[in-house]
Scaffold this motif. Structure first.
Motif, PDB file in Angstrom:
ATOM      1  N   VAL A 681       0.842  -1.212   0.000  1.00 57.01           N
ATOM      2  CA  VAL A 681       0.000   0.000   0.000  1.00 57.01           C
ATOM      3  C   VAL A 681       0.869   1.252   0.000  1.00 57.01           C
ATOM      4  N   LEU A 682       2.012   1.196   0.724  1.00 55.75           N
ATOM      5  CA  LEU A 682       2.916   2.350   0.749  1.00 55.75           C
ATOM      6  C   LEU A 682       3.398   2.676  -0.666  1.00 55.75           C
ATOM      7  N   GLY A 683       3.767   1.651  -1.419  1.00 55.08           N
ATOM      8  CA  GLY A 683       4.184   1.888  -2.795  1.00 55.08           C
ATOM      9  C   GLY A 683       3.034   2.419  -3.648  1.00 55.08           C
ATOM     10  N   PHE A 684       1.817   1.924  -3.360  1.00 54.38           N
ATOM     11  CA  PHE A 684       0.638   2.349  -4.131  1.00 54.38           C
ATOM     12  C   PHE A 684       0.319   3.833  -3.892  1.00 54.38           C
ATOM     13  N   ILE A 685       0.321   4.239  -2.605  1.00 54.51           N
ATOM     14  CA  ILE A 685      -0.022   5.644  -2.304  1.00 54.51           C
ATOM     15  C   ILE A 685       1.110   6.586  -2.710  1.00 54.51           C
ATOM     16  N   THR A 686       2.341   6.050  -2.768  1.00 55.34           N
ATOM     17  CA  THR A 686       3.444   6.894  -3.250  1.00 55.34           C
ATOM     18  C   THR A 686       3.269   7.188  -4.735  1.00 55.34           C
ATOM     19  N   LYS A 687       2.811   6.213  -5.475  1.00 55.45           N
ATOM     20  CA  LYS A 687       2.608   6.398  -6.912  1.00 55.45           C
ATOM     21  C   LYS A 687       1.334   7.170  -7.197  1.00 55.45           C
ATOM     22  N   TYR A 688       0.300   7.003  -6.354  1.00 51.03           N
ATOM     23  CA  TYR A 688      -0.990   7.683  -6.530  1.00 51.03           C
ATOM     24  C   TYR A 688      -1.329   8.425  -5.238  1.00 51.03           C
ATOM     25  N   PRO A 689      -0.768   9.606  -5.053  1.00 46.13           N
ATOM     26  CA  PRO A 689      -0.897  10.300  -3.758  1.00 46.13           C
ATOM     27  C   PRO A 689      -2.299  10.826  -3.474  1.00 46.13           C
ATOM     28  N   ASP A 690      -3.211  10.785  -4.449  1.00 48.36           N
ATOM     29  CA  ASP A 690      -4.555  11.296  -4.165  1.00 48.36           C
ATOM     30  C   ASP A 690      -5.476  10.205  -3.642  1.00 48.36           C
ATOM     31  N   VAL A 691      -4.979   9.000  -3.445  1.00 49.85           N
ATOM     32  CA  VAL A 691      -5.804   7.924  -2.910  1.00 49.85           C
ATOM     33  C   VAL A 691      -6.049   8.172  -1.420  1.00 49.85           C
ATOM     34  N   SER A 692      -7.239   7.870  -0.973  1.00 52.52           N
ATOM     35  CA  SER A 692      -7.622   8.159   0.418  1.00 52.52           C
ATOM     36  C   SER A 692      -7.739   6.872   1.228  1.00 52.52           C
ATOM     37  N   ASP A 693      -7.953   7.049   2.523  1.00 50.36           N
ATOM     38  CA  ASP A 693      -8.154   5.887   3.408  1.00 50.36           C
ATOM     39  C   ASP A 693      -9.356   5.074   2.964  1.00 50.36           C
ATOM     40  N   HIS A 721       2.583   8.281   6.664  1.00 47.29           N
ATOM     41  CA  HIS A 721       3.199   8.632   5.383  1.00 47.29           C
ATOM     42  C   HIS A 721       2.195   9.418   4.520  1.00 47.29           C
ATOM     43  N   SER A 722       1.734  10.527   5.052  1.00 49.57           N
ATOM     44  CA  SER A 722       0.799  11.376   4.290  1.00 49.57           C
ATOM     45  C   SER A 722       1.514  11.936   3.058  1.00 49.57           C
ATOM     46  N   GLN A 723       0.785  11.999   1.951  1.00 53.88           N
ATOM     47  CA  GLN A 723       1.374  12.364   0.669  1.00 53.88           C
ATOM     48  C   GLN A 723       0.959  13.785   0.259  1.00 53.88           C
TER      49      GLN A 723
END
Length: 753
Positions: A681-693, A721-723
């Motif tokens: 998930v960390l890699g996913f939110i790093t690539k797509y920072p607008d994804v939410s909880d 790790h807020s983006q």
């Protein structure tokens, strides 16, 4: 060295009489003692004492000689002066005696002077009577002369009539002057009454003169003799006026006549009255053009007559050509102002501006070769003041604006009707959809700007600014028309029949307008499009793109509603059907010019990606086991690959696609060990920072094997790790709304499991 008592006594009166002498003597003695003490302070100096005494004795003798000579000369002068005074006194006494004798002689002859005074009075009376006797024949013939002068006037024998009139006026004025000098003012009324016919003759002569002057432009062409006669009479009267004003002893009634100024006034009024009477019909359309053309022709013709003929008929100091030129100029100025007070249309305003600023000074009119170089209006100022020009230009812009607005509105109405035709829009030689809208609009604006450039740069700039404002407003109405057409299409998707094709044509039209706007600028070196107009063009383009994407979404929505599902997992043709729809739209998009074509493909691809993700997050399905997760991963890979290949085939490069999010989601679901989800998930939110909880929770629910502890650990990790969204990032998940989870039924005061 000392003085005796007798010497002191003798010196005393002198000292009292001449104190300065005593003081001078003391100073001299002191100076002599000081000098002697300085010279003879040594004993050896005493040897030269005799020489010093001899030298000083000689000097004193010389001084005394000069003093005696001066005193002697002074005494001789005083003696001569006294002798002259004595002689003058004797002469004055002799003159006084002679004056006294003359006084007594005059007193003795005073009685004789009284007789001379009476003789002088008789002589003056005799002279007056002799003068009266001389003018009696003229006085008796006054009324006969009046009648004869009137006959001469009726026969237009003006010079003869004026000669007799001057003779009668001279006779009357001479009598009045004599009466004025003798203080007989009461008799003047009788004389004026006797010569009363002169007033009628003057008025009759003046009327004929002013009639001649009023028609002078015609007379100097046909027969200038009458006009020359009138000018000669006017000049005679001017000389009489000047003579009487110069003497300034007695001014006869009716003087000064000022006929030269009257000549100027009548000539100016004749010019003003003959050419500057514009009727209401003259101020509208072609009537005004004919009126201005006639003015141009007549003014040039009449000024040529003045220059070639009238100038030879009047004295040079009249400056008749300059007077007539200034009169025409001033009359035209007032005439144009009168016309401009009317409610003129744009054609009339343009004609007036062109005529005043260009035609008037051109070789066709005041710069005509037949008038140069004698006629020069440059020193008379502009025909229209800068303020009036600016005011007229603003009126013209208002009229043009109303015309442009009306024309654009009709153009938009025609365009709106064409959207509902049974035929597709026109195409250019490259196959791109288009309509005549941009050509019509730009041609209309360009023509108005070019027409304004024929007048002044300021008018061209005003019309240019107005054109941009109207184009911006037109784009706003065009967007409203697009929205209205979309509403009609929503009611019945078969109307308009070629809805998408006309939207594509509108995009090409918007591009054409964007490229053409810069060519409207008057300055070829400055072709920037104003920010507000560029924004209006962008909004129009975005509105058409939005309507196209909405249409695409309407066609894809039934297909997206079918996933995820067990049937879909089993291998339905759902995505193939999507590809057919997208491919059809992609081919339509190819009828739009770049870069809008690529923009449509990019936004379509983003729309497909977001709708696909939204469908997966609708909580319709949860994988029951590892087998279904495998099927889901396989389906995601197959669908993403198929869609990606489709968009690549349509011309959208893989690096510009957002479908990579489906591959990343597949990796998230295909992970076998849920304990490693935090790292994935960390890699996913790093690539797509607008994804939410909520997005992550929904996707984790789709797996069906994520425990509460793992979910909590993933959310804790996301919190740590807020983006931050990069500036160049294209949002994908922020447009996807996640439905709220359905809460399980809870008992009163119980805890939910």
């Amino acid at each position: 060295m000392g003085m005796s008592a007798q010497e002191e006594h003798a010196a005393s009166p002198r000292d009292e009489e001449w104190p300065e002498a005593e003081k001078a003597e003391k100073l001299a003695r002191g100076a002599a003692l000081k000098w002697a003490s300085g010279v003879f302070y040594r004993p050896e100096k005493l040897e030269g004492l005799g020489q010093y005494r001899s030298r000083e004795t000689q000097r004193n003798s010389s001084i005394q000689s000069r003093l005696k000579s001066t005193v002697q000369s002074y005494l001789e002068g005083v003696s001569a002066g006294l002798e002259q005074l004595r002689s003058a006194a004797q002469e004055v006494q002799s003159v006084c005696q002679e004056l006294g004798a003359a006084r007594w002689a005059l007193l003795d002859s005073a009685d004789r002077f009284q007789g001379l005074q009476q003789m002088r009075a008789l002589l003056a009376e005799h002279v007056q009577l002799a003068s009266v006797v001389q003018v009696l024949p003229q006085l008796f013939s006054v009324h006969e002369v009046f009648s004869h002068t009137l006959q001469l006037l009726h026969g237009q024998r003006l010079l003869e009539a004026h000669a007799e009139l001057m003779m009668m006026e001279h006779l009357r004025d001479d009598i009045l002057s004599q009466l004025h000098l003798r203080g007989l003012s009461s008799a003047q009324a009788t004389v004026l009454s006797y010569f009363g016919g002169l007033q009628e003759l003057n008025e009759s002569l003046a009327k004929q003169l002013w009639d001649i002057v009023g028609s002078s432009l015609q007379l100097v062409r046909e027969d200038p003799v009458l006009f020359v006669t009138a000018v000669r009479i006017i000049e005679r009267e001017e000389k009489i006026d000047d003579t009487l004003l110069l003497e300034a002893t007695f001014l006869p009634p009716g003087r000064p006549k000022g006929w030269r100024q009257k000549f100027y006034h009548v000539l100016q009024e004749a010019i003003r009255g003959a050419r500057f009477r514009a009727t209401r019909m003259d101020t509208e359309g072609p009537g005004l053009a004919r009126h201005l053309a006639a003015l141009k022709k007549d003014i040039v013709s009449e000024l040529c007559v003045v220059k070639d003929l009238m100038v030879q008929c009047v004295p040079a100091h009249y400056n008749i050509l300059s007077l007539c030129t200034a009169t025409y100029h001033q009359a035209l100025t007032s005439h144009l102002q009168d016309i401009l007070r009317e409610d003129l249309d744009k054609q009339a305003l343009f004609l007036l501006l062109e005529w005043a600023l260009h035609v008037y000074h051109s070789p066709e009119m005041m710069g005509h070769p037949d008038l140069l170089p004698e006629v020069d209006v440059s020193a008379l100022g502009p025909l229209m003041s800068p303020e009036l020009v600016d005011q007229t230009e603003r009126k013209y812009v208002v009229k043009v604006k109303a015309s442009v607005l009306e024309w654009m509105q009709r153009t938009l109405e025609v365009e709106f009707k064409e959207w509902f035709r049974e035929e597709e829009p026109e195409t250019d030689h490259q196959g791109f959809f288009q309509s005549a809208l941009p050509v019509i609009v730009m041609q209309m604006l360009s023509e108005n700007i070019q027409v304004a450039s024929l007048i002044t740069d300021s008018l061209q700039q005003k019309v240019y600014n107005m054109a941009l404002e109207e184009l911006e407003a037109f784009l706003g109405r065009l967007r409203e028309a697009l929205v209205q057409c979309a509403k009609e299409h929503q009611k019945d998707r078969s109307t308009p029949k070629h809805y998408i094709s006309y939207l594509l044509a509108m995009l090409n039209n918007s591009l054409a307008l964007s490229k053409s706007v810069s060519s409207l600028h008057p300055d070829t070196a400055c072709r920037e499009v104003p920010a507000s107009l560029q924004a209006a063009l962008d909004r129009t383009q975005k509105k058409a793109c939005q309507l196209l994407l909405e249409e695409l979404l309407l066609d894809l929505q039934p297909l997206f509603l079918q996933l995820p599902s067990r049937k879909w997992l089993a291998g339905s043709q759902l995505v193939s059907s999507m590809c057919e729809v997208i491919d059809s739209y992609g081919k339509d998009f190819s009828r739009v010019r770049k870069p809008v074509c690529m923009q449509l493909l990019t936004e379509s691809e983003l729309l497909v990606t977001s709708q696909y993700l939204r469908a997966l997050m609708q909580r319709k399905m949860v994988c029951k086991g590892e087998e279904e997760r495998g099927q889901l991963c396989h389906r995601l890979l197959q669908d993403a690959t198929q869609l990606q290949e489709l968009f690549c085939g349509l011309g959208l490069e893989q690096s510009q696609q957002s479908l990579e999010a489906l591959f990343a989601l597949r990796e998230l679901i295909s992970l076998k060990d849920p304990a490693l989800l935090s790292l994935e998930v960390l890699g996913f939110i790093t690539k797509y920072p607008d994804v939410s909880d909520e997005h992550i929770c929904t996707l984790l629910d789709l797996r069906g094997d994520v425990s509460r502890e793992v979910r909590h650990m993933v959310l804790e990790m996301m919190m740590q790790h807020s983006q931050v969204l990069p500036d160049s990032y294209q949002p994908i998940f922020s447009t996807i709304l996640v439905p709220a989870p359905e809460l399980p039924f809870c008992l009163h005061k119980g805890k939910c499991a």
